[in-house]
Each structure stands twice: as structure tokens, then as C-alpha cells.
Design a protein around this motif. Structure first.
Motif, PDB file in Angstrom:
ATOM      1  N   PRO A 121     -26.726  16.363  14.720  1.00 64.46           N
ATOM      2  CA  PRO A 121     -27.298  16.536  13.383  1.00 64.46           C
ATOM      3  C   PRO A 121     -28.649  17.247  13.422  1.00 64.46           C
ATOM      4  CG  PRO A 121     -27.635  14.293  14.145  1.00 64.46           C
ATOM      5  CD  PRO A 121     -26.870  14.991  15.227  1.00 64.46           C
ATOM      6  N   PHE A 122     -29.085  17.691  12.277  1.00 67.75           N
ATOM      7  CA  PHE A 122     -30.399  18.342  12.136  1.00 67.75           C
ATOM      8  C   PHE A 122     -30.998  17.829  10.833  1.00 67.75           C
ATOM      9  CE2 PHE A 122     -27.015  20.824  10.329  1.00 67.75           C
ATOM     10  CZ  PHE A 122     -27.491  21.159   9.072  1.00 67.75           C
ATOM     11  N   PRO A 123     -32.278  18.017  10.593  1.00 68.12           N
ATOM     12  CA  PRO A 123     -32.867  17.482   9.356  1.00 68.12           C
ATOM     13  C   PRO A 123     -32.343  18.226   8.123  1.00 68.12           C
ATOM     14  CG  PRO A 123     -34.566  18.050  10.969  1.00 68.12           C
ATOM     15  CD  PRO A 123     -33.292  18.634  11.469  1.00 68.12           C
ATOM     16  N   ALA A 154     -22.787  11.279  12.293  1.00 65.69           N
ATOM     17  CA  ALA A 154     -24.085  11.285  12.977  1.00 65.69           C
ATOM     18  C   ALA A 154     -24.547   9.856  13.141  1.00 65.69           C
ATOM     19  CB  ALA A 154     -25.091  12.085  12.168  1.00 65.69           C
ATOM     20  N   TYR A 155     -25.201   9.593  14.243  1.00 68.98           N
ATOM     21  CA  TYR A 155     -25.633   8.220  14.516  1.00 68.98           C
ATOM     22  C   TYR A 155     -27.123   8.042  14.268  1.00 68.98           C
ATOM     23  CZ  TYR A 155     -21.035   8.835  16.176  1.00 68.98           C
ATOM     24  OH  TYR A 155     -19.703   9.178  16.197  1.00 68.98           O
ATOM     25  N   PHE A 156     -27.742   9.086  13.702  1.00 69.80           N
ATOM     26  CA  PHE A 156     -29.141   8.978  13.277  1.00 69.80           C
ATOM     27  C   PHE A 156     -29.458  10.067  12.251  1.00 69.80           C
ATOM     28  CE2 PHE A 156     -31.303  12.538  15.485  1.00 69.80           C
ATOM     29  CZ  PHE A 156     -30.336  12.911  16.403  1.00 69.80           C
ATOM     30  N   ASP A 157     -30.549   9.864  11.566  1.00 70.28           N
ATOM     31  CA  ASP A 157     -31.082  10.893  10.678  1.00 70.28           C
ATOM     32  C   ASP A 157     -32.514  11.174  11.161  1.00 70.28           C
ATOM     33  OD1 ASP A 157     -31.390  12.699   8.646  1.00 70.28           O
ATOM     34  OD2 ASP A 157     -31.268  11.256   7.012  1.00 70.28           O
ATOM     35  N   TYR A 158     -33.146  12.155  10.535  1.00 66.15           N
ATOM     36  CA  TYR A 158     -34.513  12.512  10.936  1.00 66.15           C
ATOM     37  C   TYR A 158     -35.490  12.167   9.817  1.00 66.15           C
ATOM     38  CZ  TYR A 158     -32.310  15.527  14.495  1.00 66.15           C
ATOM     39  OH  TYR A 158     -31.589  16.016  15.549  1.00 66.15           O
ATOM     40  N   LYS A 159     -36.703  11.835  10.207  1.00 70.95           N
ATOM     41  CA  LYS A 159     -37.737  11.585   9.202  1.00 70.95           C
ATOM     42  C   LYS A 159     -38.045  12.863   8.429  1.00 70.95           C
ATOM     43  CE  LYS A 159     -39.774   7.623  11.475  1.00 70.95           C
ATOM     44  NZ  LYS A 159     -40.718   7.186  12.492  1.00 70.95           N
ATOM     45  N   GLU A 160     -37.734  14.026   9.023  1.00 70.39           N
ATOM     46  CA  GLU A 160     -37.993  15.311   8.365  1.00 70.39           C
ATOM     47  C   GLU A 160     -37.002  15.613   7.236  1.00 70.39           C
ATOM     48  OE1 GLU A 160     -38.254  14.863  11.552  1.00 70.39           O
ATOM     49  OE2 GLU A 160     -40.083  15.804  12.265  1.00 70.39           O
ATOM     50  N   ASN A 193     -22.877   3.412   8.983  1.00 69.60           N
ATOM     51  CA  ASN A 193     -24.011   3.500   9.919  1.00 69.60           C
ATOM     52  C   ASN A 193     -25.336   3.728   9.195  1.00 69.60           C
ATOM     53  OD1 ASN A 193     -22.371   3.135  12.145  1.00 69.60           O
ATOM     54  ND2 ASN A 193     -22.141   5.330  12.568  1.00 69.60           N
ATOM     55  N   GLN A 194     -25.275   4.545   8.146  1.00 60.93           N
ATOM     56  CA  GLN A 194     -26.538   4.897   7.468  1.00 60.93           C
ATOM     57  C   GLN A 194     -26.697   4.179   6.126  1.00 60.93           C
ATOM     58  OE1 GLN A 194     -26.871   9.204   7.562  1.00 60.93           O
ATOM     59  NE2 GLN A 194     -26.167   9.245   9.677  1.00 60.93           N
TER      60      GLN A 194
END
Lengths: 285, 248
Positions: A121-123, A154-160, A193-194
Motif C-alpha cells: 500500500p501507499f498513502p 493491506a495490513y496497515f495504513d499510513y499517517k500520511e 483489519n482496518q
């Protein structure tokens, strides 16, 4: 030549269901092309560097069925330039088969000097949106066809990130003209997940931007859901599929199975379940 | 954090197996994963995927080494050889040199055999000269031949092909049946499949001379005591197995 006329008519008359073409089923399909599915989807990279059996099986299948191609290495969201030699190979491979869809993923997969072979993933923000709109146009110009991009697990996201994934996808499709490969399993996996409502996601996407629907099975790892494509489609995902096919009846549906691959009959059985749901949703006998 | 910086740091972290501080600051893990757990999901997936590909691409090595040693070897290989490919089917092409000092002396050659087999498997069949043409030749000794490019001759001190053939079979019985003698194995693509032909030392040497486009007569001059039976056996097999694509 392929029976394009017949295939187009078939696409208009029926809501197509297909399965991913995997090496494990080559022998079965070489023996007999009689199946209950409407189309096959090939993994682009598995057929790119071969003039042997992997190419022959595509020719064999294409004599009776439409094909679509699904890639994993476009790496469209990586900050460096697009890999034109890769895209050229894709174009050379797919063109003779007159595929109904050519797709890849909305993600980055590594750098030219080290491919991580993962869908990363990307922001989701204005900066990456502008960047991706340009990239999509570049790919579409080169390929001479509409690009179809799949939403990923995706198993995470970005603070951005300043917008949600579904907002990003809807804007990207609107601004670039690309179509979306709506992976319902990925939507479900991400929603768990999110922690968001998958219906919010699905409602945000314009029906006409959906070119194809994917279904697969995930693995519950205890602390997260893992998109493994190693199991049958889960009941929760079938439920969401009803909404997806209601929203986009024109989009063909595909069953993906990549690990612990079962006999072809089992895979075909999943496709038939999808067909039954399509018929139920659209009130067909 | 800009996209470029973020991607470079994430990639370095995966390759070095260490969660970078910069990524730690921006990552919002899903599920009930913590930062390390989330990062390891991607790190483990990377090594598992490449190890699994090496297992598929080099099954004979896996059989010989067993699970533990094979996967220890793949981890070291992956660390030293990041993938630059988009087609994972070609991953592992540096294994022969990576294994050249391995205590099992034939392992490197076996890795080469796996690579060449795959190359031949994925190649197109070349059109061969019709065997009938050879029946009408007035003077075969002046014949120069070009062979299909879709072949590979393994000349080894070890029975490589017979070892390779046992891939996936872990029974001790199976390996005890192998006769440990040198082997000349010609692997080639014909009629859509990869085939194998065993040659004597003399036949392998003659084949290499013919491959250099010496005429049959000139090549045979190098062997004053050439065994006639072996010459005709080699020639007839090259013709009937569609190995010759051009003659002059």
C-alpha cells in the motif's frame, strides 16, 4: 481467428463467471475444455517468458473461451518511472488473445533493483492521487487500452493518508478514466483489519467504473485476516458479493485460488455458486 | 514523509529485516497487530514467497538437502540475491555459483540442470531436417550440421540426470538404486517436451566437434579408432530425434 462475435454475444447475454488459470489444472484442461465456466483469467507473468506449455495452454483455452489477463508487476505506484520493457512484454503477450480485460493492482511492488513481489500500500492523499492519475494515463496511452486496477488487501495504513481507500479509488477512476477490479474479498479483509463498514466502501464506487469482480478466500490469523487465496469464499464475502453484482451486473466475476489449490471441480463449484447468486439477485430462474 | 523516501525506507527494512524508525512513525497497523507484527507480516511474506519459488524451481536440491538445510540455504541465498525479476519463474539463476563450494559436490551442477530444463521447457520447438533427406545423401562424411539451439549437454562426474529424476522422492531406497558413474546427458526440446539422450564419452566428444560445425569426416579424423557402431548410433539418434535443424 477467435470467435469474437460469439464471445461478445455471450458477454451481453450472460453475467459471466470465470476462474483463474493455474498450472495445477493444465492437464485437466488439456484433456478436455468442457467446463461450466464462461472465461479464464491468466496471471500475466506466468506466461510472459514462455513459448512452451504456458503459452500453448492459453492458445488452447482461447480456442473455446474468452481470456482476461491479471498482472502483479506493473508497480504503478512506485515513485520511479514505469518499466516500459515490462509493459511492452505484456502488450506483446496479450494482444493476440484479444482479452476482454487486462488488469493489475493499485499498489507498488518494489524497486527496479529489488522486487519485493508483494502488493504494497501507499498513502492515500492528493499528492499520490495526482501522481497516480498521470501514471494511469501513461500506461493507458502505451497499452492502447483501458487499464483496470484492483483494490488490494493491506495490513496497515499510513499517517500520511488524508482520505480513505474508497475515496481515493473513486477519484482515481473519475480523473484518469481507469476502471476498477472490485475485489470483494479484499474489501472484506480490509474492513475487518482496518475497522470500517464494507458497505460504505462499496457505496462510494460508481457502478460504471467496475470492470470486473474478484472473489477469493482469506485466512484468519487470529490477530488479523490474511488474504491468502487458499480457501473457499467465506459466507460474509458471498453476502457482500450480492451487493457487488447488484451494483455492477455487467462486470464478469472471477474466482481466484492461489494456494492449496483444489481440483478443478472444486474451483468450478465456487464459480457456479457465484452464478447462482447472480441469478438470484437479478431474479433469473 | 514523501512517497520516494517512504518506499525506499520500507524496502530497505524488508531486505535488512529491520523495521525502520521512519516507517514505525507512519505505520498504522491493521487488526490487532503491533508495529513489529505488522512489518513482519510483509517481511515473512517476502522470504516465504521467494523460498517457495526456489522450492518449485529447484525441487531436486530440496530432495537432496531435506527441508531444514534447503530452507536455511534459501534464506542465505535470498539475503544475498534480491529479486530483480518480474517473472519469479527465473528466480534462482545464480544458485549454481552460490553453491559451487557446497560440500555436496554435484549440487551446483544439479542447480544448472534445473535451470536448463526450465529454459528448454519454456522454449519453442525448432523445425528439424526431415529424416528422409539423410537417406538420400551421397557422401555423409562431407556433411556439416547445425543443431537445434534448444539443447544442453551435461558432462558430469556424477549421474546428474538420474539424481534429478528422483526429485520429490525422499525414500532412501530410491537413491540407493543409482549407479554412481559419470554421465553425458543431452537434454533437448522436441515435439513439445524436454527429452533426454545419454551419450558415451566418445559420442559426447564427437557431438561437441560436430556442434562446432566440423564436417562428419573432419570430426572423425580426430578419432583414428572411432568405434563405428557408436558413430552410427549417434548419427541415427540425432536424425530421428529431430536435433538437426540445418545441413550443408
Amino acid at each position: 481467428m477467435f470467435q469474437k462475435e460469439v464471445i461478445l454475444n455471450k458477454a451481453l447475454k450472460e453475467k459471466m463467471v470465470g476462474v483463474g488459470l493455474r498450472t495445477e489444472h493444465y492437464s485437466r484442461l488439456e484433456e478436455s475444455l468442457e467446463t461450466k465456466v464462461d472465461f479464464f483469467e491468466a496471471l500475466t507473468e506466468n506466461h510472459m517468458n514462455s513459448a512452451g506449455r504456458p503459452l500453448k495452454i492459453l492458445e488452447h483455452i482461447r480456442s473455446d473461451y474468452p481470456l482476461s489477463f491479471h498482472g502483479v508487476s506493473l508497480n504503478i505506484a512506485h515513485h520511479s518511472g514505469l518499466n516500459y520493457s515490462y509493459m511492452k512484454k505484456v502488450k506483446e503477450l496479450v494482444t493476440p488473445f484479444e482479452p476482454m480485460i487486462v488488469s493489475d493492482h493499485l499498489c507498488w511492488t518494489g524497486a527496479p533493483e529489488s522486487n519485493l513481489h508483494n502488493l504494497l500500500p501507499f498513502p492515500y492523499n492528493e499528492e499520490t492521487l495526482d501522481f497516480l492519475v498521470g501514471r494511469v494515463n501513461e500506461v493507458q496511452d502505451f497499452m492502447g487500452r483501458e487499464l483496470v486496477l484492483e483494490n488490494l488487501s493491506a495490513y496497515f495504513d499510513y499517517k500520511e493518508s488524508t482520505m480513505r481507500e474508497w475515496e481515493f479509488l473513486a477519484l482515481l477512476s473519475k480523473r484518469s478514466g481507469c476502471k476498477l477490479l472490485f475485489d470483494v474479498n479484499n474489501i472484506y479483509v480490509n474492513s475487518q483489519n482496518q475497522k470500517f463498514d464494507p458497505h460504505t466502501y462499496m457505496d462510494a464506487i460508481e457502478p460504471e467504473s467496475i470492470a470486473e469482480i474478484h472473489l477469493a478466500g482469506f485466512t484468519d490469523m487470529g490477530d488479523f485476516l490474511f488474504d491468502t487465496h487458499s480457501k473457499p469464499v467465506f459466507p460474509e464475502v458471498w453476502e457482500l458479493f450480492k451487493k457487488a453484482t447488484e451494483k455492477a451486473p455487467h462486470a464478469p466475476t472471477l474466482i481466484e485460488w492461489d494456494d492449496d489449490i483444489p481440483d478443478f471441480d472444486v474451483l468450478e463449484g465456487e464459480a457456479l455458486k457465484a452464478r447462482a447468486i447472480i441469478s438470484e439477485v437479478h431474479g433469473e430462474a | 514523509m514523501k512517497l520516494k523516501e517512504l518506499q525506499e525506507d520500507f524496502l530497505k527494512g524488508i531486505l535488512k529485516n529491520k523495521l525502520p524508525k521512519s516507517i514505525e512513525k507512519t505505520m498504522l497497523p491493521g487488526g490487532s497487530l503491533d508495529l513489529e507484527g505488522c512489518f513482519n507480516t510483509y517481511r515473512n511474506d517476502y522470504t516465504a514467497r521467494l523460498s517457495s519459488v526456489l522450492g518449485d524451481n529447484f525441487e531436486s536440491l530440496w530432495t537432496i538437502l531435506g527441508d531444514k538445510e534447503f530452507f536455511e540455504m534459501t534464506l542465505k541465498y535470498i539475503e544475498e540475491n534480491p529479486s530483480r525479476l518480474y517473472d519469479l519463474g527465473e528466480y534462482g539463476n545464480e544458485l549454481p555459483s552460490f553453491l559451487k563450494d557446497h560440500e555436496i559436490a554435484y549440487l551446483s551442477e544439479l542447480a544448472s540442470m534445473e535451470i536448463e530444463f526450465r529454459r528448454l521447457f519454456n522454449s519453442e520447438v525448432e523445425e528439424a531436417v526431415d529424416p528422409k533427406v539423410f537417406a538420400n545423401l551421397e557422401d555423409p562424411t562431407s556433411l556439416k550440421m547445425i543443431f537445434t539451439k534448444k539443447h544442453f549437454l551435461f558432462q558430469s562426474k556424477y549421474p546428474l540426470y538420474k539424481i534429478w529424476e528422483k526429485r520429490g522422492d525422499n525414500s532412501e531406497e530410491s537413491f540407493s538404486q543409482i549407479e554412481w558413474v559419470p554421465e553425458n546427458c543431452l537434454m533437448y526440446k522436441s515435439t513439445d517436451t524436454v527429452q533426454v539422450m545419454f551419450l558415451t564419452n566418445f559420442q559426447a566428444s564427437l557431438f561437441l566437434n560436430l556442434r562446432e560445425q566440423l564436417s562428419l569426416g573432419d570430426a572423425l579424423e580426430k578419432y583414428p579408432d572411432a568405434p563405428g557402431e557408436e558413430v552410427s548410433d549417434l548419427f541415427s539418434r540425432m536424425v530421428s530425434h529431430s536435433l538437426i535443424t540445418t545441413i550443408s
